[in-house]
Design a protein around this motif. Structure first.
Motif, PDB file in Angstrom:
ATOM      1  N   CYS A 239      -2.456   5.637   6.132  1.00  0.00           N
ATOM      2  CA  CYS A 239      -3.553   5.875   7.091  1.00  0.00           C
ATOM      3  C   CYS A 239      -3.079   5.481   8.493  1.00  0.00           C
ATOM      4  CB  CYS A 239      -4.776   5.069   6.698  1.00  0.00           C
ATOM      5  SG  CYS A 239      -5.235   5.298   4.966  1.00  0.00           S
TER       6      CYS A 239
ATOM      7  N   GLN B 109      -4.462  -7.178   8.042  1.00  0.00           N
ATOM      8  CA  GLN B 109      -4.522  -5.708   8.078  1.00  0.00           C
ATOM      9  C   GLN B 109      -4.805  -5.185   9.485  1.00  0.00           C
ATOM     10  OE1 GLN B 109      -7.663  -4.271   5.588  1.00  0.00           O
ATOM     11  NE2 GLN B 109      -6.813  -2.219   5.415  1.00  0.00           N
TER      12      GLN B 109
ATOM     13  N   LYS C 257      -4.674   7.768  -1.215  1.00  0.00           N
ATOM     14  CA  LYS C 257      -5.886   8.112  -0.463  1.00  0.00           C
ATOM     15  C   LYS C 257      -5.863   9.587  -0.040  1.00  0.00           C
ATOM     16  CE  LYS C 257      -8.531   5.800   3.174  1.00  0.00           C
ATOM     17  NZ  LYS C 257      -8.538   4.535   3.908  1.00  0.00           N
TER      18      LYS C 257
ATOM     19  N   CYS D  18      -4.138   2.088  10.259  1.00  0.00           N
ATOM     20  CA  CYS D  18      -4.132   0.826   9.507  1.00  0.00           C
ATOM     21  C   CYS D  18      -2.780   0.112   9.560  1.00  0.00           C
ATOM     22  CB  CYS D  18      -4.489   1.118   8.052  1.00  0.00           C
ATOM     23  SG  CYS D  18      -4.475  -0.360   7.024  1.00  0.00           S
TER      24      CYS D  18
ATOM     25  N   ASP E  83      -3.615   0.329  -1.323  1.00  0.00           N
ATOM     26  CA  ASP E  83      -3.558   1.241  -2.475  1.00  0.00           C
ATOM     27  C   ASP E  83      -2.325   0.879  -3.300  1.00  0.00           C
ATOM     28  OD1 ASP E  83      -5.802   2.478  -1.595  1.00  0.00           O
ATOM     29  OD2 ASP E  83      -4.868   4.378  -1.067  1.00  0.00           O
TER      30      ASP E  83
ATOM     31  N   CYS F 129       0.847  -1.190   0.000  1.00  0.00           N
ATOM     32  CA  CYS F 129       0.000   0.000   0.000  1.00  0.00           C
ATOM     33  C   CYS F 129       0.881   1.238   0.000  1.00  0.00           C
ATOM     34  CB  CYS F 129      -0.910   0.010   1.230  1.00  0.00           C
ATOM     35  SG  CYS F 129      -2.010   1.443   1.233  1.00  0.00           S
TER      36      CYS F 129
ATOM     37  N   ARG G 236      -0.332   0.439   6.365  1.00  0.00           N
ATOM     38  CA  ARG G 236       0.147   1.729   5.867  1.00  0.00           C
ATOM     39  C   ARG G 236       1.611   1.602   5.444  1.00  0.00           C
ATOM     40  NH1 ARG G 236      -0.098   2.526  11.527  1.00  0.00           N
ATOM     41  NH2 ARG G 236       1.837   3.330  12.398  1.00  0.00           N
TER      42      ARG G 236
HETATM   43  S1  SF4 Z   1      -4.706  -0.445   3.162  1.00  0.00           S
HETATM   44 FE1  SF4 Z   1      -6.281   1.137   2.960  1.00  0.00          FE
HETATM   45  S2  SF4 Z   1      -6.656   1.863   5.037  1.00  0.00           S
HETATM   46 FE2  SF4 Z   1      -4.686   0.763   5.026  1.00  0.00          FE
HETATM   47  S3  SF4 Z   1      -3.103   2.331   4.720  1.00  0.00           S
HETATM   48 FE3  SF4 Z   1      -3.643   1.480   2.738  1.00  0.00          FE
HETATM   49  S4  SF4 Z   1      -5.265   2.836   1.948  1.00  0.00           S
HETATM   50 FE4  SF4 Z   1      -5.083   3.213   4.150  1.00  0.00          FE
END
Ligand code: SF4
Length: 458
Positions: A109, A415, A225, A112, A152, A105, A115
């Protein structure tokens, strides 16, 4: 007919403030001793009809979360929701399963585990054939709704998504003709959603986390994001305005215009005035129904919560999670969501972030849509039988030793921490409450016409 108009940016930009003002006004306009009469009148009217609640009515019910948490009134709200749930969906409950495809990702965030700056987290991206193999296993278990989810990961979006949606839909439909495929990924644009719909996509789920712009920017400081992505699936240039926040807000509208069902929701309790964020979801959903009355499908109302993460050193929740008790309010908030929308137009989504008992209560009283057998790591369903997971099932692996992996390795990259039980146990619990599993396809507007959009507001 495809509409030519769209919801103004200003609606989105002022949405949280509108909701906060409505919530605070409800506290001032009705004295606590008068609240029982007001709540009973709202519920009587709602249960007698099929339309939703006005902003003021929903705000009055939300006072029962923390401002005036009268147990008898809360119970009346849940009982009213149960009647509306039964009138809308009978004894049906639709189960879905998330299939995580990548934990790489590039967003950060703060709440999370995946991240980008969490260096303790292992990372996995699974091959398309392994995703499809998992989906076959899950389809044979009886699932008909498959959610493609992940971090992401723009590489995945560019290189793998279209073919995955196409093949997943074809293969799961061969096992279960009602199979539907949803995405919970980076919000895209209307042309992307149109192409994905042609590939077989049915639904886009986007959780806003919070409608409060400055709070969103605090918790989501960088990555797709925070910035949003452009039509070439590249990061948008940041201009000082919070374009990622706005792009995310507009995601549902873009997907509706492309002919897809959508989901929306906030992380319950992230905003200090959680009730205002919940009311923002209601106002946003009602606006979508009002603006797109002919093509809108029932809204999936998600209820994420800020759960602990497995890499303790990176768990900001220990010091930053606001003091909101999501578990004890989960069922009540689900009831308010259901009542706020016209009958059959809100599929409240009960998930594994709360205990199976709370989840089941929620399903019995308010939620038509629910996840069972939740595992949130790429490849997690492959090791269900205890066999090793071949390394070849993954395109990319970071942070695990060479060689075959086992279920424990894979699950170490989940996660966040959540509750787990088997699909079969959940189904037995639902049946114990007189419910039976149906496909979510059976409750689309094309199958069961919904209440006219004009009844969305009282
Ligand atoms: S997986 Fe989703 S919630 Fe977690 S850091 Fe990435 S974008 Fe943010």
């Amino acid at each position: 007919m495809t509409p030519t108009h769209s919801i103004e940016d200003q609606f989105y930009r002022s949405l949280y403030t509108t909701a906060e003002t409505a919530y605070l006004a409800a506290g001032k306009s009705v004295a606590e001793q008068d609240l029982p009469d007001v709540v009973e009148a709202i519920l009587e009217r709602r249960v007698a009809g099929e339309g939703g609640l006005s902003a003021a009515e929903a705000a009055s019910l939300l006072r029962l979360v923390r401002d005036a948490p009268d147990a008898r009134l809360r119970d009346l709200v849940v009982k009213a929701a149960r009647k509306v749930r039964h009138a809308s969906f009978g004894d049906g409950v639709a189960t879905m399963v998330p299939i995580e495809v990548t934990s790489f990702c590039s967003s950060t965030c703060r709440f999370c585990g995946w991240r980008a700056d969490n260096k303790d987290m292992i990372r996995l991206a699974i091959t398309e054939s392994a995703i499809r193999e998992q989906a076959q296993i899950l389809a044979r278990k009886g699932f008909s709704h498959f959610e493609i989810a992940g971090g992401d990961d723009l590489k995945f979006l560019k290189e793998n998504l279209h073919s995955l949606v196409r093949n997943l839909k074809t293969e799961t439909s061969a096992v279960n003709p009602d199979a539907r495929v949803s995405l919970c990924l980076v919000p895209m644009h209307e042309p992307h959603y149109r192409k994905l719909r042609a590939d077989g996509l049915d639904c886009v789920l986007t959780w806003q986390e919070t409608y409060k712009e400055d709070l969103y920017n605090h918790h989501i400081p960088s990555g797709p994001k925070a910035s949003g992505i452009d039509l070439d699936l590249k990061l948008q240039k940041r201009t000082g305005e919070s374009i990622g926040w706005l792009h995310r807000m507009q995601s549902q509208e873009m997907a509706v215009r492309a002919g897809l069902q959508v989901g929306l929701g906030v992380m319950i309790g992230l905003a200090e005035i959680a009730e205002a964020d919940i009311l923002s979801v209601v106002l946003h959903g009602q606006k979508l129904i009002e603006t797109y009355p002919d093509q809108i499908e029932p809204l999936i109302i998600g209820m994420p919560t800020w759960n602990p993460i497995t890499t303790e050193a990176f768990d900001n929740g220990k010091t930053e999670r606001p003091p909101f008790d999501a578990a004890s309010n989960f069922e009540f908030v689900a009831a308010v969501y259901l009542l706020s929308f016209p009958n059959r137009m809100a599929w409240v989504f009960a998930n594994g972030r709360v205990s199976p008992e709370i989840q089941t209560n929620c399903v019995e009283n308010a939620a038509f849509f629910t996840s069972t057998l939740v595992q949130i790591a790429p490849g997690a369903y492959l090791g269900l039988d205890g066999k090793p997971v071949p390394r070849a099932m993954f395109d990319r692996v970071r942070g695990l030793p060479e060689g075959e992996l086992n279920q424990e390795d894979v699950l170490s990259g989940e996660q966040f921490v959540h509750y787990y039980d088997s699909h079969e146990n959940f189904v037995a619990r639902f049946e114990g409450r007189g419910l039976s599993v149906v496909s979510d396809q059976s409750m689309l507007r094309s199958q069961v016409p919904a209440v006219p959009a004009s009844l969305a507001l009282a």
